[in-house]
Write a protein that holds these residues in place. Structure first.
Motif, PDB file in Angstrom:
ATOM      1  N   ASN A  78       3.750  -5.609  10.333  1.00 26.12           N
ATOM      2  CA  ASN A  78       3.614  -5.065   8.901  1.00 26.12           C
ATOM      3  C   ASN A  78       2.212  -5.201   8.843  1.00 26.12           C
ATOM      4  O   ASN A  78       1.296  -6.151   9.128  1.00 26.12           O
ATOM      5  CB  ASN A  78       4.090  -5.988   7.783  1.00 26.12           C
ATOM      6  CG  ASN A  78       3.893  -5.421   6.300  1.00 26.12           C
ATOM      7  OD1 ASN A  78       2.629  -6.088   5.835  1.00 26.12           O
ATOM      8  ND2 ASN A  78       4.360  -4.431   5.753  1.00 26.12           N
ATOM      9  N   ILE A  79       1.304  -4.137   8.156  1.00 28.13           N
ATOM     10  CA  ILE A  79      -0.195  -4.028   7.727  1.00 28.13           C
ATOM     11  C   ILE A  79      -0.217  -4.056   6.285  1.00 28.13           C
ATOM     12  O   ILE A  79       0.242  -3.004   5.640  1.00 28.13           O
ATOM     13  CB  ILE A  79      -0.835  -2.882   8.363  1.00 28.13           C
ATOM     14  CG1 ILE A  79      -0.866  -3.162  10.000  1.00 28.13           C
ATOM     15  CG2 ILE A  79      -2.295  -2.909   7.806  1.00 28.13           C
ATOM     16  CD1 ILE A  79      -1.395  -1.885  10.611  1.00 28.13           C
ATOM     17  N   SER A  80      -0.696  -4.913   5.636  1.00 30.35           N
ATOM     18  CA  SER A  80      -0.996  -5.079   4.284  1.00 30.35           C
ATOM     19  C   SER A  80      -2.229  -4.582   3.794  1.00 30.35           C
ATOM     20  O   SER A  80      -3.076  -4.743   4.476  1.00 30.35           O
ATOM     21  CB  SER A  80      -0.624  -6.336   3.656  1.00 30.35           C
ATOM     22  OG  SER A  80      -1.619  -7.455   4.137  1.00 30.35           O
ATOM     23  N   ILE A  81      -2.248  -3.524   2.950  1.00 29.53           N
ATOM     24  CA  ILE A  81      -3.446  -2.966   2.371  1.00 29.53           C
ATOM     25  C   ILE A  81      -3.603  -3.202   0.847  1.00 29.53           C
ATOM     26  O   ILE A  81      -2.948  -2.700   0.145  1.00 29.53           O
ATOM     27  CB  ILE A  81      -3.700  -1.498   2.646  1.00 29.53           C
ATOM     28  CG1 ILE A  81      -3.242  -1.228   4.256  1.00 29.53           C
ATOM     29  CG2 ILE A  81      -5.024  -0.842   2.286  1.00 29.53           C
ATOM     30  CD1 ILE A  81      -3.249   0.267   4.691  1.00 29.53           C
ATOM     31  N   SER A  82      -5.008  -3.697   0.424  1.00 25.84           N
ATOM     32  CA  SER A  82      -5.218  -4.079  -1.008  1.00 25.84           C
ATOM     33  C   SER A  82      -6.597  -3.167  -1.145  1.00 25.84           C
ATOM     34  O   SER A  82      -7.431  -3.465  -0.323  1.00 25.84           O
ATOM     35  CB  SER A  82      -5.131  -5.370  -1.359  1.00 25.84           C
ATOM     36  OG  SER A  82      -6.170  -6.273  -0.391  1.00 25.84           O
ATOM     37  N   ALA A  83      -6.947  -2.784  -2.546  1.00 24.87           N
ATOM     38  CA  ALA A  83      -8.072  -2.238  -2.719  1.00 24.87           C
ATOM     39  C   ALA A  83      -8.357  -2.698  -4.140  1.00 24.87           C
ATOM     40  O   ALA A  83      -7.670  -2.982  -4.993  1.00 24.87           O
ATOM     41  CB  ALA A  83      -8.031  -0.674  -2.550  1.00 24.87           C
ATOM     42  N   ASP A  84      -9.693  -2.734  -4.331  1.00 24.64           N
ATOM     43  CA  ASP A  84     -10.252  -2.884  -5.841  1.00 24.64           C
ATOM     44  C   ASP A  84      -9.888  -1.715  -6.527  1.00 24.64           C
ATOM     45  O   ASP A  84      -9.944  -0.502  -6.112  1.00 24.64           O
ATOM     46  CB  ASP A  84     -11.819  -3.275  -5.836  1.00 24.64           C
ATOM     47  CG  ASP A  84     -12.482  -2.241  -5.240  1.00 24.64           C
ATOM     48  OD1 ASP A  84     -11.886  -1.078  -4.475  1.00 24.64           O
ATOM     49  OD2 ASP A  84     -13.850  -2.141  -5.226  1.00 24.64           O
ATOM     50  N   GLY A  85      -9.541  -1.898  -7.883  1.00 25.63           N
ATOM     51  CA  GLY A  85      -8.999  -0.806  -8.999  1.00 25.63           C
ATOM     52  C   GLY A  85      -7.545  -0.427  -8.774  1.00 25.63           C
ATOM     53  O   GLY A  85      -6.990  -1.008  -7.775  1.00 25.63           O
ATOM     54  N   ARG A  86      -7.090   0.287  -9.541  1.00 33.56           N
ATOM     55  CA  ARG A  86      -5.609   0.722  -9.537  1.00 33.56           C
ATOM     56  C   ARG A  86      -5.474   2.190  -9.390  1.00 33.56           C
ATOM     57  O   ARG A  86      -6.532   2.863  -9.424  1.00 33.56           O
ATOM     58  CB  ARG A  86      -4.996   0.370 -10.964  1.00 33.56           C
ATOM     59  CG  ARG A  86      -4.928  -1.094 -11.113  1.00 33.56           C
ATOM     60  CD  ARG A  86      -4.514  -1.622 -12.440  1.00 33.56           C
ATOM     61  NE  ARG A  86      -4.252  -2.978 -12.756  1.00 33.56           N
ATOM     62  CZ  ARG A  86      -3.742  -3.666 -13.916  1.00 33.56           C
ATOM     63  NH1 ARG A  86      -3.279  -2.659 -14.792  1.00 33.56           N
ATOM     64  NH2 ARG A  86      -3.877  -4.761 -13.970  1.00 33.56           N
ATOM     65  N   ASN A  87      -4.146   2.718  -9.220  1.00 30.05           N
ATOM     66  CA  ASN A  87      -4.086   3.868  -8.921  1.00 30.05           C
ATOM     67  C   ASN A  87      -4.920   4.614  -7.941  1.00 30.05           C
ATOM     68  O   ASN A  87      -5.366   5.839  -8.028  1.00 30.05           O
ATOM     69  CB  ASN A  87      -4.091   4.781 -10.231  1.00 30.05           C
ATOM     70  CG  ASN A  87      -3.168   4.034 -11.178  1.00 30.05           C
ATOM     71  OD1 ASN A  87      -1.965   3.687 -10.988  1.00 30.05           O
ATOM     72  ND2 ASN A  87      -3.774   3.933 -12.504  1.00 30.05           N
ATOM     73  N   LYS A  88      -5.014   3.915  -6.663  1.00 29.64           N
ATOM     74  CA  LYS A  88      -5.917   4.478  -5.755  1.00 29.64           C
ATOM     75  C   LYS A  88      -4.861   5.175  -4.523  1.00 29.64           C
ATOM     76  O   LYS A  88      -3.607   4.554  -4.368  1.00 29.64           O
ATOM     77  CB  LYS A  88      -6.843   3.405  -5.096  1.00 29.64           C
ATOM     78  CG  LYS A  88      -7.661   2.926  -5.975  1.00 29.64           C
ATOM     79  CD  LYS A  88      -8.883   3.691  -6.577  1.00 29.64           C
ATOM     80  CE  LYS A  88      -9.824   2.929  -7.377  1.00 29.64           C
ATOM     81  NZ  LYS A  88     -10.711   3.941  -7.722  1.00 29.64           N
ATOM     82  N   ASP A  89      -5.090   6.300  -4.017  1.00 32.84           N
ATOM     83  CA  ASP A  89      -4.520   6.836  -3.171  1.00 32.84           C
ATOM     84  C   ASP A  89      -4.903   6.153  -1.582  1.00 32.84           C
ATOM     85  O   ASP A  89      -6.008   6.434  -1.099  1.00 32.84           O
ATOM     86  CB  ASP A  89      -4.593   8.464  -2.996  1.00 32.84           C
ATOM     87  CG  ASP A  89      -3.924   8.895  -2.011  1.00 32.84           C
ATOM     88  OD1 ASP A  89      -3.053   8.205  -1.147  1.00 32.84           O
ATOM     89  OD2 ASP A  89      -3.930  10.150  -1.728  1.00 32.84           O
ATOM     90  N   LEU A  90      -4.030   5.192  -1.046  1.00 28.68           N
ATOM     91  CA  LEU A  90      -4.645   4.619   0.222  1.00 28.68           C
ATOM     92  C   LEU A  90      -3.700   5.264   1.457  1.00 28.68           C
ATOM     93  O   LEU A  90      -3.791   4.560   2.747  1.00 28.68           O
ATOM     94  CB  LEU A  90      -4.209   2.994  -0.053  1.00 28.68           C
ATOM     95  CG  LEU A  90      -4.569   2.500  -1.240  1.00 28.68           C
ATOM     96  CD1 LEU A  90      -3.933   1.062  -1.170  1.00 28.68           C
ATOM     97  CD2 LEU A  90      -6.035   2.294  -1.244  1.00 28.68           C
TER      98      LEU A  90
END
Length: 226
Positions: A40-52
């Motif tokens: 598994n690769i978990s991805i997190s980003a600052d802000g919401r509703n971002k297309d990752l």
């Protein structure tokens, strides 16, 4: 006697744990067991509703890849090449999986090459893929831009609907271009004050609706109109 029993009990437990962890380390090194492979690769980003989705594609590895055969620097380089990514950090977790943390640019304006429109961040970075359609709710820039466009963008918001685009002149000052074909030459210093003066003049005298080609505001003592 009790102390002796506790000593030997702790000694045996220590040996068992040492053997267990040594075995796990050897298994991981040889590629055996669940924690030796990326599941598994978990991805997190600052802000919401971002297309990752593009970041996920850049970070992906083949199913069943051995954890310690994955080059984290290569993954990080691929992620940083994704439009809109400002910073990236990839970590290998104790369970064999990967964790990705990204910081994304925030678009506050648009930049155009005359045909397409690109989202533009506050530090003048193009942050995403272009579109042929202009968003009328955003200020548009052309040509080179400096490292900070936040102040000029905020000030120019009051000219939306009138303003065609903004241009950085000789790396020191701004020109505003209206949809009516008027060029406003702002001073090198106090450009924001000049924009506020222009807005007041337009509200009072509707100067931007007149048949003129240039409003020169570079001289603080006077404004020239052609």
């Amino acid at each position: 006697m009790k102390r002796s029993i506790w000593f030997w009990l702790c000694f045996v437990l220590t040996v068992i744990l040492a053997i267990y962890f040594a075995t796990r380390i050897i298994m991981v090194g040889m590629g055996h067991g669940d924690i030796s492979r990326v599941r598994n690769i978990s991805i997190s980003a600052d802000g919401r509703n971002k297309d990752l989705s593009m970041i996920a594609n850049a970070a992906s590895v083949a199913p069943g890849t051995r954890t310690y055969s994955v080059n984290l620097d290569n993954i990080n380089t691929r992620i940083l090449s994704v439009p809109g990514v400002q910073k990236s950090a990839v970590r290998r977790l104790a369970n064999g999986n990967l964790s990705v943390q990204v910081s994304l640019y925030t678009a506050i304006a648009l930049w155009t090459d005359g045909a397409n429109y690109y989202p533009l961040s506050a530090d003048g970075t193009i942050v995403n893929t272009p579109t042929e359609i202009r968003d009328e709710n955003h200020i548009v820039f052309r040509g080179a831009v400096p490292n900070d466009i936040s102040a000029i963008t905020d000030a120019a918001q009051n000219l939306l609907g009138i303003l065609d685009y903004i241009e950085w002149i000789e790396n020191r000052r701004w020109n505003l271009h209206t949809t009516g074909g008027i060029t406003i030459k702002l001073p090198e210093h106090n450009a924001i004050n000049a924009i506020n003066t222009l807005i007041t003049m337009n509200q009072t005298h509707h100067i931007l609706n007149r048949k003129i080609s240039v409003i020169d505001m570079r001289d603080d003592a006077r404004i020239l109109v052609k």
